[in-house]
Design an enzyme around this catalytic site. Structure first.
Site, PDB file in Angstrom:
ATOM      1  N   TYR A   1      -6.002   5.794  -8.714  1.00  0.00           N
ATOM      2  CA  TYR A   1      -7.068   4.893  -8.312  1.00  0.00           C
ATOM      3  C   TYR A   1      -8.223   5.418  -8.896  1.00  0.00           C
ATOM      4  O   TYR A   1      -9.230   4.718  -9.253  1.00  0.00           O
ATOM      5  CB  TYR A   1      -7.345   4.992  -6.679  1.00  0.00           C
ATOM      6  CG  TYR A   1      -6.424   4.145  -6.037  1.00  0.00           C
ATOM      7  CD1 TYR A   1      -6.274   3.028  -5.618  1.00  0.00           C
ATOM      8  CD2 TYR A   1      -5.045   5.020  -5.640  1.00  0.00           C
ATOM      9  CE1 TYR A   1      -5.428   2.509  -4.926  1.00  0.00           C
ATOM     10  CE2 TYR A   1      -4.206   4.139  -4.994  1.00  0.00           C
ATOM     11  CZ  TYR A   1      -4.367   2.895  -4.418  1.00  0.00           C
ATOM     12  OH  TYR A   1      -3.242   2.248  -3.828  1.00  0.00           O
TER      13      TYR A   1
ATOM     14  N   ARG B   1     -14.650   0.511   4.814  1.00  0.00           N
ATOM     15  CA  ARG B   1     -13.502  -0.147   4.531  1.00  0.00           C
ATOM     16  C   ARG B   1     -12.197  -0.218   5.569  1.00  0.00           C
ATOM     17  O   ARG B   1     -11.969   0.982   5.997  1.00  0.00           O
ATOM     18  CB  ARG B   1     -13.344   0.132   3.078  1.00  0.00           C
ATOM     19  CG  ARG B   1     -11.990  -0.387   2.612  1.00  0.00           C
ATOM     20  CD  ARG B   1     -11.684  -0.053   1.008  1.00  0.00           C
ATOM     21  NE  ARG B   1     -11.986   1.276   0.689  1.00  0.00           N
ATOM     22  CZ  ARG B   1     -10.411   2.042   0.740  1.00  0.00           C
ATOM     23  NH1 ARG B   1      -9.570   1.111   0.794  1.00  0.00           N
ATOM     24  NH2 ARG B   1     -10.274   3.119   0.349  1.00  0.00           N
TER      25      ARG B   1
ATOM     26  N   CYS C   1       0.742  -1.285   0.005  1.00  0.00           N
ATOM     27  CA  CYS C   1      -0.008   0.124  -0.169  1.00  0.00           C
ATOM     28  C   CYS C   1       0.772   1.228   0.104  1.00  0.00           C
ATOM     29  O   CYS C   1       1.731   1.524   0.823  1.00  0.00           O
ATOM     30  CB  CYS C   1      -1.068   0.242   1.263  1.00  0.00           C
ATOM     31  SG  CYS C   1      -1.843   1.568   1.292  1.00  0.00           S
TER      32      CYS C   1
END
Length: 314
Positions: free
Chosen positions: A182, A117, A54
């Site tokens: 993204y 999330r 990440c």
């Protein structure tokens, strides 16, 4: 044209136009040097949960490295492949603090009503047994100064004299590059994808031009702005070009961005924060809507150790 909710990585993060809209971080408390926040800085009290895949989590590893805090703040790395239960701990690297099997347990222990999330990084307080913060932009600001009593106080990645310029660059880079890849990759309509794509490469072109006359984004000094950009650039050719369809140009095709990336990668201790196996397995195996076969590509061949030539720019 409306978006198909099932096409997005996380349906609640896709709007009616098909654009990706990132959820806001839930935990936003601060560790401070004087403890006025209720969370005083101290060696051994706090722990980071991260993924090497990440980019947001990698920021915190870079700050921890550069500030000399490896013996002050512990780290646990989750499995790079996120399944239906989310980020999980492995037998090879179990959670040494709480014995959690999944990072979601840290979220529900901190807030039993949390239903969003689960993200990394997470800054965990072992004394109160809860998450202090899960917003990487805020965690790195804490790491920059709160633990200076035990870290390297000569390293300041957010110097006061440069803060306005750092903040301005960060704002554009976050919107169009860090989050822009993204927004392109998780777009669910052609229009949303193209808008994100065009904004991304407009900013990369601007950055390449800026770096033609500066060794780093603000001159001779490496700052927060450089490392926030670095974590996206280092993943770009390996993942975002193909997996997120950001394929107008590679970073290696840019005259100045390519050497700049290598210059940052070759700073002491930084290469250890980059794991291309974790990066590629995470992206290609965790997003079946983008890669249904979950086949992880063997390439590209990246040579980030070759000479960068940036020392000639003044």
């Amino acid at each position: 044209m409306t978006a198909s909710p099932s096409a997005a990585q996380f349906p609640r993060e896709s709007d009616s136009s098909g654009a990706f809209v990132r959820q806001q971080s839930r935990f936003r408390e601060w560790v401070t040097a004087d403890g006025s926040s209720g969370y005083p800085a101290a060696p051994g009290r706090y722990h980071l949960y991260v993924s090497l895949a990440c980019p947001w989590a990698s920021r915190t590893l870079i700050w921890r490295q550069l500030k000399g805090l490896r013996d002050v703040i512990g780290v646990t790395v989750v499995d790079p492949v996120r399944d239906e239960e989310g980020w999980r701990f492995t037998e090879e690297e179990p959670d040494p603090v709480n014995g959690f099997r999944y990072l979601s347990e840290a979220y529900t222990r901190s807030d039993p009503e949390f239903d969003g999330r689960v993200t990394v990084p997470v800054l965990w307080d072992k004394e109160t047994g809860r998450i202090v913060n899960n917003e990487s932009a805020e965690i790195v600001r804490m790491l920059n100064s709160a633990w200076d009593e035990w870290g390297d106080k000569t390293v300041d990645l957010y110097p006061e004299a440069l803060r306005d310029e750092i903040d301005a660059i960060n704002e554009r880079v976050y919107e169009t590059v860090n989050n822009g890849v993204y927004r392109a990759g998780f777009a669910t309509t052609q229009r949303a994808y193209e808008r994100a794509f065009d904004a991304l490469f407009a900013t990369l072109d601007w950055l390449d031009e800026r770096l033609s006359t500066r060794r780093f984004l603000l001159g001779e000094q490496i700052t927060e702005a450089d490392w926030r950009l670095f974590v996206t650039l280092v993943r770009f050719d390996a993942v975002y070009v193909g997996h997120f369809k950001c394929n107008l140009r590679r970073i290696d095709d840019y005259a100045h961005l390519s050497g700049y990336l290598r210059n940052l990668y070759q700073q002491p201790g930084i290469a250890a924060t980059v794991d291309f196996d974790h990066i590629k397995r995470h992206y290609y195996m965790t997003h079946p809507q983008l890669n249904p076969t979950r086949i992880v590509p063997k390439g590209p061949e990246l040579d980030l150790d070759r000479p960068h030539g940036r020392d000639r720019i003044r």
